[in-house]
Design an enzyme around this catalytic site. Structure first.
Site, PDB file in Angstrom:
ATOM      1  N   ARG A  53     -30.444 -12.314  -6.813  1.00  0.00           N
ATOM      2  CA  ARG A  53     -30.636 -10.824  -6.832  1.00  0.00           C
ATOM      3  C   ARG A  53     -30.324 -10.382  -5.376  1.00  0.00           C
ATOM      4  O   ARG A  53     -30.450  -9.045  -5.221  1.00  0.00           O
ATOM      5  CB  ARG A  53     -31.717 -10.075  -7.425  1.00  0.00           C
ATOM      6  N   LYS A  61     -17.876  -4.085   1.492  1.00  0.00           N
ATOM      7  CA  LYS A  61     -17.341  -4.263   0.471  1.00  0.00           C
ATOM      8  C   LYS A  61     -17.045  -6.068   0.092  1.00  0.00           C
ATOM      9  O   LYS A  61     -16.741  -6.440   0.988  1.00  0.00           O
ATOM     10  CB  LYS A  61     -15.831  -4.008   0.298  1.00  0.00           C
ATOM     11  N   GLU A  68      -3.871  -3.081  10.723  1.00  0.00           N
ATOM     12  CA  GLU A  68      -5.127  -2.303  10.230  1.00  0.00           C
ATOM     13  C   GLU A  68      -5.527  -1.426  11.677  1.00  0.00           C
ATOM     14  O   GLU A  68      -5.815  -0.202  11.186  1.00  0.00           O
ATOM     15  CB  GLU A  68      -6.366  -3.090  10.040  1.00  0.00           C
ATOM     16  N   LYS A 124     -13.448   3.239  11.079  1.00  0.00           N
ATOM     17  CA  LYS A 124     -14.130   2.802   9.614  1.00  0.00           C
ATOM     18  C   LYS A 124     -15.599   3.005   9.512  1.00  0.00           C
ATOM     19  O   LYS A 124     -15.885   3.506   8.346  1.00  0.00           O
ATOM     20  CB  LYS A 124     -13.598   1.397   9.694  1.00  0.00           C
ATOM     21  N   GLU A 167     -17.008   4.758  -1.485  1.00  0.00           N
ATOM     22  CA  GLU A 167     -15.372   5.231  -1.669  1.00  0.00           C
ATOM     23  C   GLU A 167     -15.344   6.157  -2.838  1.00  0.00           C
ATOM     24  O   GLU A 167     -14.481   6.018  -3.815  1.00  0.00           O
ATOM     25  CB  GLU A 167     -14.783   3.871  -1.984  1.00  0.00           C
ATOM     26  N   ARG A 207     -13.499   7.532   2.144  1.00  0.00           N
ATOM     27  CA  ARG A 207     -13.343   6.156   2.387  1.00  0.00           C
ATOM     28  C   ARG A 207     -11.834   5.733   1.893  1.00  0.00           C
ATOM     29  O   ARG A 207     -11.309   4.934   2.182  1.00  0.00           O
ATOM     30  CB  ARG A 207     -14.188   5.378   1.923  1.00  0.00           C
ATOM     31  N   ASN A 218      -7.204   3.552   3.140  1.00  0.00           N
ATOM     32  CA  ASN A 218      -6.271   2.592   2.486  1.00  0.00           C
ATOM     33  C   ASN A 218      -4.816   3.163   2.687  1.00  0.00           C
ATOM     34  O   ASN A 218      -3.775   2.958   1.690  1.00  0.00           O
ATOM     35  CB  ASN A 218      -6.462   2.859   0.792  1.00  0.00           C
ATOM     36  N   HIS A 268      -1.987   1.082   1.719  1.00  0.00           N
ATOM     37  CA  HIS A 268      -2.323  -0.053   0.998  1.00  0.00           C
ATOM     38  C   HIS A 268      -1.912   0.258  -0.578  1.00  0.00           C
ATOM     39  O   HIS A 268      -1.626  -0.739  -1.420  1.00  0.00           O
ATOM     40  CB  HIS A 268      -3.970  -0.109   0.649  1.00  0.00           C
ATOM     41  N   HIS A 290      -0.371  -3.268  -1.210  1.00  0.00           N
ATOM     42  CA  HIS A 290      -0.871  -3.902  -1.906  1.00  0.00           C
ATOM     43  C   HIS A 290       0.094  -4.579  -3.183  1.00  0.00           C
ATOM     44  O   HIS A 290      -0.015  -5.709  -3.517  1.00  0.00           O
ATOM     45  CB  HIS A 290      -2.206  -3.518  -2.667  1.00  0.00           C
ATOM     46  N   HIS A 343      -1.361 -10.079   4.498  1.00  0.00           N
ATOM     47  CA  HIS A 343      -1.877  -8.777   4.160  1.00  0.00           C
ATOM     48  C   HIS A 343      -1.395  -7.407   4.968  1.00  0.00           C
ATOM     49  O   HIS A 343      -0.830  -6.467   4.650  1.00  0.00           O
ATOM     50  CB  HIS A 343      -3.367  -8.700   4.023  1.00  0.00           C
TER      51      HIS A 343
END
Length: 1593
Positions: free
Chosen positions: A133, A155, A197, A257, A267, A271, A275, A278, A282, A294
């Site tokens: 947990r 994330k 990035e 960031k 997000e 946030r 992206n 992206h 993506h 990427h």
């Protein structure tokens, strides 16, 4: 060793938990142990990182644990090493780590360290979030991408088959340790990946940081390229400038960031800003993974999304240009045209619809609209969140072509007055950049053009260390600090790449010659400038000749007279320089600009005829004066005197708007009857093209008002432009394309003629522009005539021009923009290659919409149906590139080329015919008069011209001796880098025999065999493909099918197995013959049911061979023979002894030589063992063209287990290297097959999973062969041996599948009345039996389409049905969907149950037309698209005949029927077909040729050849052109010999005759394959049907 480093800390979520520095491993161990007490510390990393850093971490933690004053029970330090790559980031990968933790009795106080890139961080973070947990974890990223992106923010996630990162949690790490020293072991590509990035973060948040990134790329790269020995950088005092800058850049990116995450951890809005790039990136990554990284995909995504912002009118082009330049500086791709993208196997899948579909799954979306981060300027976004954007705008940006949406009924344009400014002048921008860079001091350039051309110029000047650049005013002002003429040779191995920037190439040639010898220290020995394939064709010879004569040392690296050039650092001598200036004024400007820095004052004498484009020379001189150097011109001469000196930068220099670009909005006003005012272009302009409005538009009827700095044009009423006769456009040559577009709709004067002269130099621009305008105007129906120095255009009313023309732009910005002008008045015009406008007006399409008020749409052009990856084969193959044929005279190039052009629907060019037309003399006579050397030189020039004028969409046959000169060979080799050059081979003895009777060409003067020996290595050197035209194979020349298959393959339409697809089963038969020749007659039997045929090259043995390695010539002959014997794709396999084959184990070089041969031969599949050298495999894959690679791994040890890491590792490697994965093990028990099945099921769930062949050998493994879905290898009783133990035949596998419930029995029917004598049951049941399929075909004869048929259609075992009269129309209401053919023909003859959207539907099709088309194609392949065809009859079958002829491209279709009204109705049913009603069969319309295809659709009893019999249609002798090849098809089922076929037999013996039953067979074959997914065994089925047919005839 001091372990207390200097640390830069960044706060996130209120804690300074991000620590940045160099060489931090001891610091990490101490910090974790002292601040995060635990009973167990677990470090998880992958095999790639472990080899560099695992031992150092183990030593550091061990040392700290041993010296620390901890409790009596010391903590444990454990490590878990897993496989690298995205495939590990899955449910199974997570479970593997969790099981390890449980096995090691880890508890809730455990601390987990994630050491690695983004995959490790995401996966381990998610494990930490859920184990017990939630346990504490630490991020130790080792890639730049992970440092600045995935490790920051909490994330964590794993991938699923539905997409990336869809299951995860937000779980913040206790620490993030950024050790920049890790980057020294990172491949440079991975570093660039991370820089995407970094650039992204600066672009959305901090312009100052972005400016630093723009100007310091080289310094930042130095930090990772120079190893920091002795822990340099750990302390500030030992840090280099590059290290400090790198750490600052990383910390700055992380800070942004972290700040955003602190405000919006989950997000919900802000946030989303991180992206940027992206949303689209993506989607691109989803298609191209794992071949593109990427950051590389996000880099392209950033540009696309910036263009979306520009299209919305929010972002200026200045910002887009800066973003492009910055990303390029870090080695990142910025468009889908980048070779790194086009070489990817999945590149052909980058369609607009597919990308939009992938974007729909984006987590940022709300409803149907996509959410995109929109930049408002560099350093700021439009909103503090992602913005909703319509699909239409995204699609327009993504599309490779554009169309101007025209509403000819609209009246709003009539009152429109557009006021705008065009971008800065390309000519002035490039000159200003050179002048400011060579000058001393600082200059601020205003209104600089932000385009491809200026970007490459700036990049080149930076490579030469000639100046430094910085931006002010949000990128509106470029600050240039000049180097006062000081230049350096670029780093060794570094070439200056200029794309297709002709101005930059010409200016920089002389600039590079200024480099002094002392500047070569610690650099390369020479400066190399190069460009794209088109730039390598553009001339630069006169300039190089002048510089060489002046003492410069310049070498052509490829073709004589063109780039690439190697320029030695010798400085410019000066003195008298003589230059031929009749081709380009840019040669003159190049020397003028650099002359002040020569060792002697320069006197420049222009020689060789009239000087071209004098206004541009005057422009250069005027600008030099502004920068402090005064050029004088001797009165009445073309002699210029340039003093020595150093340019002095003015404080500011404002660049005029581009006058050439200004012609387009002004022309739109002219052609649409509107008004346009352009600022910053007027009568005082330095540019000659500024005169376009006064000298051209005013004469065409426009109202023109021009002041010193402004031009206004008001066009006449739409359709009232005037043709102006002759206009000399020598002062404004670039504007002639715009004038052509207007002239196309201009009328009046003599023949509506506009004659444009003075533009001969336009033949050597980005393309041959004169030829380009002629060819593309023809698509609109506009006639033209080429002149020596221009062309004539014959205008037509605008509403008569052809709509929907698709304009090929030759990658030429001016072609694209000129035709966009014409597109404003001709609806549905498509401008291909829309991005070529980026050379001078990158935002042209946006300005058309946002400033001029016209709607612009995106168009997705058709793509070749294959994956492109790409010496053998060709890298990054362009499907549209013209095919060049080379080979010995007599090898059959003309025969092969003619059939290839027909198969490809391309124009055929015979170089000899081209040469003779150009020189107005025969080749033989030319040689007799001028000699061979002169002919070879002229022939090479013709080759260059042909490539320039017909570089796409043609098949070109060259003379046999084109390879005789180094210059021509260089041209061919250069072309082969991006296009196909095919060596046509024929047995030399056959050539000798043929040439003994040939007289059209000059005699060799030496034995032909000696000529062949000399040329043979040159042919091999120049060609990237080989086509075997061996008449000894199967007794004749290459067949049409053979030629079609080969040439479609090399142009992007490969003959791949259609059943290699999800939900289908595919098979191949492995040939184990030492020589396939004796087996060719059995090929129909051997290949029954399969989808491909494997040639086991390692088993081949020539009859007279002594060794185990077959010769390439023998192998090539085997491939050629096999290709003619079967239409199935070939799998080319060379297996060594250690791999279970017969090839020697120590002969890897020989293996890859043969695999390269397979690429040259255009073989569809190449099987490559991944145990071979990865370097060799990668090199092979890089030039594979349109072939596919089967990456194989065979475990012959019997120890492999399908659930072990080694199999997953081999799968990952094979998936990366190949298009299809093949893994073969050995089964000892039945359970081994279940393990295999589980493995395949799991890997197939991965996103973008490639087809996999997975089988177990041995009798115990036969179940795996039965269940394998992709290319299962099968054997056949006729083979000498099985290729592997446990192989089954195709029929055995089908029967087994039926028993296992995987192939349920289906019932097929024929619906109709009467049908008792139908051949269809014989046809289909014979096929089912041969293939071992459990199906049956039955007759169902009913009075009508009633309940019995409805019940049959609804039955669960209903497989499909044929439909014949009288139910072809009545069946339609019972069907759910019709094919386009069935709708057009208006009848259904085939019913197919299909699953659509999860539901079973009934699909109606019509295969009659396919039977007709194939009957024509197969029997008369040379006809191609018939000039004329005839259909007799007007019933339902006549509809199918017209549809078939239309699909063949028939130029005229004559229709004859006794009842004219029925025929007229049929004509009206096909409005787009060229059908012409005729009233007699005795003669053809005066304007039309006789038909070469005749299809009769009436009963045999309705025709006769006897004029005395009343009633039937009389078939006259004149029906057939006996001198031509043709084909006649009689659809009448009986009798076999109809009156029409008997007449053809006697009157036209050269014509092929087709009986109705043969058409029935052809359409039945299509039905069989449609229902079963398997090719019908034609040889057996046709024999059965014809035997029964003739027995009952």
């Amino acid at each position: 060793m001091d372990t207390v480093p200097d640390i830069l800390k960044v706060s996130i979520l209120g804690r300074e938990s991000i620590h940045c520095g160099f060489h931090l491993i001891p610091y990490i161990a101490r910090t974790v142990l002292t601040t995060l007490p635990a009973s167990v510390y677990v470090l998880v990393t992958d095999t790639n990182v472990a080899q560099f850093y695992l031992s150092a971490f183990e030593e550091a933690f061990s040392a700290e644990i041993n010296k620390a004053r901890l409790s009596s029970v010391k903590p444990r330090f454990l490590s878990r090493v897993i496989l690298p790559g995205e495939t590990t980031k899955c449910r199974e990968g997570k479970a593997d780590i969790e099981d390890f933790l449980l096995l090691e009795r880890c508890t809730r106080d455990t601390v987990i360290l994630a050491l690695g890139g983004g995959v490790i961080g995401d996966l381990v973070g998610f494990v930490a979030a859920t184990f017990m947990r939630g346990v504490r974890f630490v991020q130790v990223p080792t890639t730049l991408l992970a440092m600045v992106d995935s490790s920051v923010g909490g994330k964590t996630a794993i991938d699923t088959p539905a997409g990336k990162n869809l299951i995860g949690a937000f779980w913040q790490p206790e620490y993030i340790f950024i050790d920049a020293a890790f980057l020294e072991s990172l491949p440079e590509r991975e570093f660039s990946n991370g820089m995407a990035e970094v650039v992204k973060t600066a672009a959305i948040w901090d312009e100052t940081e972005f400016t630093s990134l723009e100007t310091n790329a080289q310094l930042i790269y130095n930090a990772i390229r120079t190893p920091s020995t002795g822990y340099a950088g750990r302390h500030i005092g030992t840090r280099s400038t590059s290290q400090s800058l790198l750490l600052s850049v990383i910390r700055g990116s992380i800070y942004v960031k972290s700040h955003i995450v602190t405000i919006d951890e989950r997000e919900t809005g802000l946030r989303n800003l991180v992206n940027f790039g992206h949303t689209i990136g993506h989607a691109i990554e989803a298609v191209l993974t794992p071949h593109m990284l990427h950051g590389e995909c996000v880099s392209i995504g950033m540009i696309f999304e910036a263009e979306v912002a520009r299209g919305m009118g929010i972002l200026k082009q200045v910002a887009v240009g800066r973003l492009v330049r910055c990303l390029r500086a870090y080695g990142l791709p910025v468009s889908l045209a980048d070779q790194r993208v086009s070489r990817c196997p999945g590149a052909r899948g980058l369609g607009v619809d597919r990308l939009l579909d992938i974007m729909r799954v984006d987590k940022k979306n709300s409803g149907p609209q996509k959410k995109v981060v929109i930049l408002s300027r560099i350093g700021a976004t439009y909103e503090q969140k992602a913005t909703a954007v319509d699909d239409a705008l995204i699609a327009k940006v993504l599309s490779e072509a554009a169309t101007v949406k025209v509403d000819l009924s609209a009246t709003s344009l009539a009152t429109q007055h557009v006021k705008m400014a065009t971008p800065g002048s390309k000519s002035i921008s490039n000159r200003a950049l050179v002048l400011a860079a060579l000058a001393q001091g600082t200059c601020r350039l205003k209104n600089l053009l932000h385009s491809d051309d200026t970007q490459v110029m700036m990049a080149a000047l930076q490579e030469l260390k000639g100046a430094s650049f910085a931006w002010e005013d949000g990128g509106e002002t470029l600050v240039v600090t000049g180097g006062a003429g000081s230049l350096q040779v670029p780093t060794a191995g570094k070439e200056i790449y200029l794309g297709n920037a002709g101005t930059a190439a010409r200016f920089l040639t002389t600039v590079c010659s200024l480099v002094s010898p002392s500047a070569a220290t610690n650099a390369g020995s020479a400066t190399v400038i190069t460009g794209n394939s088109r730039m390598k064709q553009r001339p630069i010879g006169p300039l190089v000749d002048a510089l060489r004569a002046n003492g410069s040392e310049i070498t052509y690296n490829e073709s004589e007279g063109c780039l690439p050039l190697s320029i030695a650092p010798k400085g410019l001598q000066g003195g008298v320089i003589r230059l031929a200036a009749s081709v380009s004024s840019q040669y003159v400007s190049s020397i003028l600009l650099c002359a002040p820095y020569a060792r002697e004052a320069v006197t420049l004498e222009l020689v060789g005829g009239a000087v071209i484009s004098q206004p541009y020379i005057d422009m250069t001189i005027a600008m030099m004066r502004t920068f402090g150097v005064i050029v004088t011109r001797d009165l009445g001469t073309d002699v210029y005197r340039i003093p020595q000196g150093t340019y002095v930068n003015p404080a500011q220099y404002a660049i005029e708007s581009d006058a050439s670009s200004a012609t387009y909005p002004l022309a739109i006003a002219a052609i649409t009857g509107t008004t346009c005012t352009l600022e910053n272009i007027g009568s005082e302009s330095l540019q000659g093209d500024a005169r376009f409005a006064v000298d051209v538009l005013a004469r065409m009827g426009c109202k023109v008002v021009q002041t010193a700095n402004e031009t206004t044009v008001t066009g006449p009423k739409r359709g009232e432009l005037k043709a102006i006769g002759e206009v000399d456009m020598e002062p404004m040559t670039d504007a002639f394309l715009t004038a052509c577009a207007l002239a196309a709709v201009a009328q009046g004067g003599e023949g509506n003629t506009t004659r444009i002269v003075g533009i001969a130099n336009q033949r050597v621009k980005e393309c041959n522009r004169i030829k380009a305008m002629i060819d593309q105007l023809a698509k609109f129906g506009v006639q033209t005539k080429e002149l020596d120095d221009g062309l004539e255009v014959y205008g037509r009313p605008f509403d008569t021009l052809t709509r929907g023309a698709s304009v090929h732009c030759y990658d030429d910005h001016r072609v694209a923009m000129a035709f966009s002008v014409l597109g404003t008045i001709v609806p549905d015009t498509i401008i291909e290659e829309k991005r070529c406008v980026e050379k001078t007006w990158p935002n042209w399409w946006d300005d058309l919409e946002n400033k001029i008020g016209l709607k612009v749409g995106g168009i997705e052009l058709p793509r070749a149906e294959s994956s492109a990856a790409a010496t053998s084969g060709t890298p990054s193959p362009a499907a549209s590139a013209s095919v060049i044929l080379i080979g010995m005279r007599g090898s059959g190039k003309t025969h092969v080329g003619t059939l290839a052009s027909a198969a490809l629907s391309r124009r055929f060019i015979d170089a000899d015919a081209y040469f003779e037309a150009k020189h107005n003399i025969g080749v033989r006579e030319f040689v007799n008069v001028n000699g061979w050397p002169a002919f070879r030189a002229a022939e090479t020039e013709s080759l260059k011209e042909i490539i320039q004028e017909a570089g796409t969409g043609h098949v070109i046959s060259m003379g046999g001796g084109i390879v005789e000169t180094p210059q021509a060979r260089d041209v061919l080799k250069n072309y082969a880098k991006a296009g196909p050059v095919v060596h046509v081979l024929r047995d030399i003895e056959e050539i000798v025999s043929y040439l003994g009777d040939e007289t059209a060409r000059p005699a060799y003067g030496e034995p032909i065999t000696e000529v062949f020996k000399r040329r043979k290595p040159w042919f091999v050197e120049c060609a990237n493909y080989d086509f075997i035209n061996d008449i000894t194979v199967n007794g004749g020349n290459a067949t049409n099918a053979d030629i079609s298959r080969f040439f479609k393959h090399i142009t992007g339409q490969p003959n791949l197995a259609e059943n290699v697809a999800a939900g289908k089963r595919s098979y191949f038969v492995a040939l184990t013959y030492p020589d396939v020749m004796p087996a060719l007659r059995h090929m129909p039997d051997l290949t029954t049911g399969v989808d491909a045929v494997e040639l086991r090259v390692d088993l081949l043995r020539a009859p007279d061979a002594l060794g185990a390695i077959p010769s390439p010539a023998y192998v090539a002959a085997q491939v050629a023979a096999l290709r003619r014997a079967t239409s199935l794709p070939i799998i080319f396999t060379v297996r060594t002894i250690g791999q279970g084959g017969a090839f020697p184990d120590n002969s890897e070089t020989d293996v890859f030589e043969l695999l390269g041969l397979a690429l040259r031969l255009g073989v569809e599949y190449i099987d490559v063992e991944i145990s071979a050298s990865e370097k060799l495999i990668t090199e092979l894959a890089a030039r594979k063209g349109f072939s596919q690679i089967i990456a194989s791994w065979h475990d012959w040890s019997g120890k492999m287990k399908w659930n072990e890491d080694v199999v997953r590792s081999k799968y990952a490697l094979a998936s990366r290297l190949g298009d299809i994965v093949k893994i073969v093990g050995k089964a000892d028990t039945l359970q081994d097959n279940f393990a295999l099945h589980d493995f395949v099921a799991k890997v197939n769930l991965q996103r973008g999973a490639k087809p996999i062949i997975a089988i177990n050998m041995g009798v115990e493994g036969q179940m795996s062969r039965i269940l394998n879905a992709t290319l299962s290898p099968v054997t056949h009783p006729l083979l000498p041996s099985k290729a592997a133990p446990g192989q089954l035949s195709f029929a055995q596998i089908q029967k087994a599948l039926n028993l296992l419930g995987q192939l349920p029995a289906r019932r097929y029917f024929l619906f109709g009345n009467p049908i008792a004598h139908s051949m269809s049951p014989t046809l289909h049941n014979a096929g089912f039996e041969v293939l071992g399929l459990p199906h049956t075909y039955e007759l169902l004869e009913t009075a009508n389409v009633g309940e019995e048929l409805k019940a049959t259609l609804a039955a669960p075992d209903f497989g499909g049905a044929s439909v014949t009269i009288p139910f072809k129309l009545d069946i339609i209401p019972l069907l759910d969907k019709l094919s386009p053919a069935a709708e057009a023909i208006g009848a259904v003859n085939t019913v197919i149950p299909v699953i659509e959207g999860g539901n079973r539907i009934l699909y109606g099709d019509n295969t009659d037309w396919l039977g007709i088309r194939e009957s024509i194609r197969s029997r008369a392949p040379s006809i191609g698209a018939p000039a004329a065809a005839l259909v007799i009859g007007a019933g339902g079958t006549a509809r199918a005949a017209i549809f078939a002829l239309q699909s063949l491209g028939a130029q005229r279709i004559y229709l004859f029927n006794r009842t004219t009204s029925k025929a007229q109705a049929l004509v009206e049913a096909f409005p787009d077909a060229p059908v012409k009603l005729i009233e007699t069969l005795d003669a053809w319309p005066a304007e039309g040729p006789a038909p070469t295809v005749i299809v009769s659709t009436v009963p045999a009893s309705a025709t006769t050849t006897d004029g005395t019999i009343p009633g039937p249609v009389l078939l006259p002798l004149a029906l057939f052109d006996a001198t031509a090849d043709g084909v006649v098809v009689d659809m009448a089922y009986k009798p076999a010999e109809t009156p029409l076929l008997m007449l053809a037999k006697s009157a036209a013996p050269k014509w092929a005759r087709v009986m109705g039953v043969e058409v029935l067979l052809e359409q039945g074959y299509v039905q069989f394959e449609t229902w079963t997914g398997r090719r019908c065994p034609k040889h057996i089925v046709s024999k059965s049907v014809l035997e029964k047919y003739f027995a009952t005839a």
